[in-house]
Design a protein around this motif. Sequence first.
Motif, PDB file in Angstrom:
ATOM      1  N   GLU A 123       4.861  -0.178  -4.944  1.00 44.95           N
ATOM      2  CA  GLU A 123       3.884  -0.986  -4.220  1.00 44.95           C
ATOM      3  C   GLU A 123       3.781  -0.615  -2.749  1.00 44.95           C
ATOM      4  O   GLU A 123       3.159  -1.329  -1.973  1.00 44.95           O
ATOM      5  CB  GLU A 123       4.260  -2.476  -4.334  1.00 44.95           C
ATOM      6  N   GLU A 124       4.383   0.497  -2.359  1.00 43.06           N
ATOM      7  CA  GLU A 124       4.369   0.880  -0.959  1.00 43.06           C
ATOM      8  C   GLU A 124       3.840   2.300  -0.785  1.00 43.06           C
ATOM      9  O   GLU A 124       4.117   3.185  -1.588  1.00 43.06           O
ATOM     10  CB  GLU A 124       5.774   0.790  -0.353  1.00 43.06           C
ATOM     11  N   VAL A 175       4.399   5.252   1.480  1.00 40.18           N
ATOM     12  CA  VAL A 175       5.425   5.733   2.395  1.00 40.18           C
ATOM     13  C   VAL A 175       4.935   7.011   3.053  1.00 40.18           C
ATOM     14  O   VAL A 175       4.607   7.986   2.368  1.00 40.18           O
ATOM     15  CB  VAL A 175       6.760   5.973   1.657  1.00 40.18           C
ATOM     16  N   LYS A 226       5.565   3.057   6.808  1.00 45.93           N
ATOM     17  CA  LYS A 226       4.986   2.720   5.507  1.00 45.93           C
ATOM     18  C   LYS A 226       4.037   1.550   5.668  1.00 45.93           C
ATOM     19  O   LYS A 226       4.011   0.874   6.697  1.00 45.93           O
ATOM     20  CB  LYS A 226       6.082   2.382   4.485  1.00 45.93           C
ATOM     21  N   HIS A 258       2.082  -1.664   3.098  1.00 47.99           N
ATOM     22  CA  HIS A 258       1.912  -2.275   1.788  1.00 47.99           C
ATOM     23  C   HIS A 258       1.066  -3.529   1.923  1.00 47.99           C
ATOM     24  O   HIS A 258       0.826  -4.027   3.017  1.00 47.99           O
ATOM     25  CB  HIS A 258       3.271  -2.589   1.130  1.00 47.99           C
ATOM     26  N   GLY A 312      -1.054  -0.245  -4.697  1.00 44.89           N
ATOM     27  CA  GLY A 312      -0.236  -0.474  -3.521  1.00 44.89           C
ATOM     28  C   GLY A 312      -0.223  -1.906  -3.055  1.00 44.89           C
ATOM     29  O   GLY A 312       0.079  -2.183  -1.903  1.00 44.89           O
TER      30      GLY A 312
END
Length: 210
Positions: A46-47, A49, A70, A72, A206
């Motif tokens: 879900e991120e 980076v 990062k 999100h 994301g």
Amino acid sequence: MPAPLVTPQLTQQSPIKLHTMRSYYAPELRPLEFQYTKVAGTLVGEEFVLDRTGAGCHVVFDGMECPLRKLHFHAPGEHRIDGMVSELELHLVHEILEYPDAYPSAYLVVGVMLESKTDKTGQAQPLAPWLRGHFDARAVARGRRGDRQEYEVDPSVYLPEDRAYFRYEGSLTTGDTEEVVTWTVLRDFRTIEGPAPLQLDPRAAGWSSR
């Protein structure tokens, strides 16, 4: 006999409710200086980076250059501003390089509230299909490594025109919720207009639902 475990008292947990009329105006706080550019990164769960080579993408905060590491999304938003909750809340996570020697927080997190523009019928378009529209379509061709998809993104597209913000000391909102975060939550919502150039599965876009 072993010493008993002591759980530290958590007093600065995030998110919180923010109220314009109850906030203290601090003119000594400097405006945030967003020095954003298009950067490459990898979608991990879900991120998104950023690659460590993404030099130049940072925020100048209290005279410190804090690189963006990062970003999100949370659906719905986590913070409340004057009682309002956004459809999506973006967290731009920056590293404070001066931690812990010269600054008490490890991260500067910029919160941005995202809302969709209503159409001619007065209906708001859902933001989930839009989300990846600001990930460069050409970067999809860079390929997939396992469950990791590589993209490029220009974080400046998510920012509202007015960058006034609420500031408080708080915590991470996921994981161990460690209290090492300086929060700057932008006051104005960012209105999203137009359809997404990329219509991808929102479950992999994301963002996280609670």
